[in-house]
Design an enzyme around this catalytic site. Sequence first.
Site, mmCIF file in Angstrom:
data_model
loop_
_atom_site.group_PDB
_atom_site.id
_atom_site.type_symbol
_atom_site.label_atom_id
_atom_site.label_comp_id
_atom_site.label_asym_id
_atom_site.label_seq_id
_atom_site.Cartn_x
_atom_site.Cartn_y
_atom_site.Cartn_z
ATOM 1 N N ARG A 176 39.339 34.699 49.156
ATOM 2 C CA ARG A 176 39.685 35.358 47.863
ATOM 3 C C ARG A 176 40.000 34.354 46.769
ATOM 4 O O ARG A 176 40.884 34.550 45.947
ATOM 5 C CB ARG A 176 40.879 36.307 48.026
ATOM 6 N N SER A 256 42.892 46.022 47.453
ATOM 7 C CA SER A 256 44.015 45.439 48.200
ATOM 8 C C SER A 256 44.892 44.675 47.210
ATOM 9 O O SER A 256 44.421 43.757 46.555
ATOM 10 C CB SER A 256 43.491 44.475 49.259
ATOM 11 N N GLU A 369 46.747 39.861 44.869
ATOM 12 C CA GLU A 369 45.358 39.417 44.808
ATOM 13 C C GLU A 369 44.776 39.519 43.392
ATOM 14 O O GLU A 369 44.005 38.658 42.977
ATOM 15 C CB GLU A 369 44.530 40.273 45.782
HETATM 16 C C1 LIG Z 1 38.989 50.547 45.156
HETATM 17 C C2 LIG Z 1 38.833 49.030 45.182
HETATM 18 C C3 LIG Z 1 38.373 48.397 46.324
HETATM 19 C C4 LIG Z 1 38.211 47.002 46.351
HETATM 20 N N1 LIG Z 1 37.768 46.422 47.488
HETATM 21 C C5 LIG Z 1 37.593 45.075 47.538
HETATM 22 C C6 LIG Z 1 37.110 44.453 48.723
HETATM 23 O O1 LIG Z 1 36.802 45.101 49.708
HETATM 24 N N2 LIG Z 1 36.994 43.107 48.718
HETATM 25 C C7 LIG Z 1 37.280 42.346 47.626
HETATM 26 O O2 LIG Z 1 37.131 41.116 47.688
HETATM 27 N N3 LIG Z 1 37.738 42.914 46.499
HETATM 28 C C8 LIG Z 1 37.896 44.257 46.414
HETATM 29 N N4 LIG Z 1 38.374 44.844 45.279
HETATM 30 C C9 LIG Z 1 38.726 44.017 44.132
HETATM 31 C C10 LIG Z 1 37.592 43.919 43.079
HETATM 32 O O3 LIG Z 1 36.718 45.015 43.160
HETATM 33 C C11 LIG Z 1 36.760 42.651 43.205
HETATM 34 O O4 LIG Z 1 37.581 41.531 43.061
HETATM 35 C C12 LIG Z 1 35.654 42.590 42.165
HETATM 36 O O5 LIG Z 1 34.801 41.501 42.416
HETATM 37 C C13 LIG Z 1 36.183 42.468 40.741
HETATM 38 O O6 LIG Z 1 35.094 42.629 39.866
HETATM 39 P P1 LIG Z 1 35.282 43.075 38.377
HETATM 40 O O7 LIG Z 1 33.961 42.924 37.724
HETATM 41 O O8 LIG Z 1 35.890 44.427 38.328
HETATM 42 O O9 LIG Z 1 36.302 41.991 37.830
HETATM 43 P P2 LIG Z 1 37.426 42.199 36.736
HETATM 44 O O10 LIG Z 1 38.545 42.995 37.313
HETATM 45 O O11 LIG Z 1 36.812 42.697 35.480
HETATM 46 O O12 LIG Z 1 37.926 40.697 36.537
HETATM 47 C C14 LIG Z 1 38.669 40.047 37.550
HETATM 48 C C15 LIG Z 1 38.866 38.579 37.184
HETATM 49 O O13 LIG Z 1 37.604 37.928 37.189
HETATM 50 C C16 LIG Z 1 37.297 37.413 35.891
HETATM 51 N N5 LIG Z 1 35.876 37.662 35.683
HETATM 52 C C17 LIG Z 1 35.229 38.853 35.709
HETATM 53 N N6 LIG Z 1 33.921 38.656 35.497
HETATM 54 C C18 LIG Z 1 33.752 37.318 35.340
HETATM 55 C C19 LIG Z 1 32.632 36.496 35.072
HETATM 56 N N7 LIG Z 1 31.403 37.004 34.935
HETATM 57 N N8 LIG Z 1 32.824 35.149 34.958
HETATM 58 C C20 LIG Z 1 34.066 34.621 35.083
HETATM 59 N N9 LIG Z 1 35.171 35.357 35.307
HETATM 60 C C21 LIG Z 1 35.007 36.688 35.434
HETATM 61 C C22 LIG Z 1 38.172 38.182 34.922
HETATM 62 O O14 LIG Z 1 38.424 37.427 33.752
HETATM 63 C C23 LIG Z 1 39.408 38.385 35.755
HETATM 64 O O15 LIG Z 1 40.177 37.218 35.743
HETATM 65 C C24 LIG Z 1 38.537 46.235 45.219
HETATM 66 C C25 LIG Z 1 39.006 46.893 44.072
HETATM 67 C C26 LIG Z 1 39.141 48.271 44.052
HETATM 68 C C27 LIG Z 1 39.636 48.961 42.808
#
Ligand SMILES: Cc1cc2nc3c(=O)[nH]c(=O)nc-3n(C[C@H](O)[C@H](O)[C@H](O)COP(=O)(O)OP(=O)(O)OC[C@H]3O[C@@H](n4cnc5c(N)ncnc54)[C@H](O)[C@@H]3O)c2cc1C
Length: 379
Positions: A176, A256, A369
């Site tokens: 992570r 999580s 996380e």
């Molecule tokens: C219901 C649920 C289930 C989930 N299950 C999992 C799981 O099984 N495993 C897991 O690892 N995670 C899980 N997550 C967490 C999350 O979905 C992941 O971390 C996902 O990759 C975040 O993507 P996002 O585009 O929504 O990022 P955001 O929430 O929009 O951003 C998160 C961080 O990443 C940065 N960021 C976003 N895009 C970029 C980019 N293109 N370049 C640089 N920085 C960037 C943002 O600035 C921020 O700091 C879950 C979340 C939810 C709500």
Amino acid sequence: MIDALARTDGVLRTDRSFADLTTLRIGGTPAATLVCSSPAAVATVVGTLDRAGVPLLVVGGGSNLVVGEDVAGLVAVVLAPGRGEDAAPVVDTATGTVTAFAGEVWDDLVAVTVDAGFGGLECLSGIPGSVGATPVQNVGAYGAEVSRTLSRVELYDRTTGTLDWVDPASLDLAYRYSNLKFTGRAVVTAVEFRLTTDGLSAPLRFGELARRLGVGADEDRPRRPVADVREAVLALRRGKGMVLDADDHDTWSAGSFFTNPVVPDAAARDAVLAAVTDRCGADVAASMPCYPAGEGFKLSAAWLIDRAGFARGWQVPADDGGTGRAALSTKHTLALTNRGGATTADIVALATAVRDGVRAAFGVTLVPEPVWVGVSLPD
Ligand SMILES: Cc1cc2nc3c(=O)[nH]c(=O)nc-3n(C[C@H](O)[C@H](O)[C@H](O)COP(=O)(O)OP(=O)(O)OC[C@H]3O[C@@H](n4cnc5c(N)ncnc54)[C@H](O)[C@@H]3O)c2cc1C
């Protein structure tokens, strides 16, 4: 400047609050929201804002963010898919190489690879958010991590203002974690994956998933058709509220909320075991999940939360200032959820109570996380 950026190719201004932009549905309204649908648009917007010294937050699906109420000084730069055909992921059926813009919806890309019969991403089905965020925290689930499939990552480097493909090894990918998380030093603008092409999944490593797919105890490196694995993963995730569903408050979360803690050595592990024995008895301590991780041991955050007395659905009692608007998921103790109308303060109060309760019970300090913006968890 914002108006001029909004007129750039591939950029759209749609001002929204973070309650709209995040899956926890909390947080205030940024100064502006600029949606970028190509790497060039991202480079122009981020470069211009950086040169002008305007603070910005890159946002994908908002599924790993805890945002404060006062963020009016910030511009949200949202990466989202464009509509043109040339923006679609590029799939090379001969080599199993797939290239996608960072703003693509992650699970849509997984579906494309599974439909193509490619193996490697199927265990990561159903994770919310964007393609570009997956290397940021090296997303993982059901025994898989995205790091195993990355071949190249395109970055907009905010220090040099350049757009370049880099080797994933330069990102220090770990559990992570990458050196992009918390630093904002670069924006992922595109990702290239190298997948297998024989129609079968990567070897299944996660017991619960393997059992669901009928894997026998004697099978070495078991693999199954990718579509079957995707279906099984989605079913398991839905049962835990881990697939977004607007009608299900258990999914109004950031997934999580705490990472699985890693204790540094056997002495630290034994101290936790002793605390668990004191509180819950020797039988419970004997069943504590604990896996070797480097020199230390990885424990289960969900298990510790549960054994510390925080059952599914737990919320801060009204006597302690609880509002009932935030609670642990009714399906999974590791997800903190918005039951409707929760504020950032409600989520922070819940997170604080759980972290402090686990620390008091077992001496383990859980670490969140998600990325925190404009707010932090008090010490
Ligand atoms: C219901 C649920 C289930 C989930 N299950 C999992 C799981 O099984 N495993 C897991 O690892 N995670 C899980 N997550 C967490 C999350 O979905 C992941 O971390 C996902 O990759 C975040 O993507 P996002 O585009 O929504 O990022 P955001 O929430 O929009 O951003 C998160 C961080 O990443 C940065 N960021 C976003 N895009 C970029 C980019 N293109 N370049 C640089 N920085 C960037 C943002 O600035 C921020 O700091 C879950 C979340 C939810 C709500």
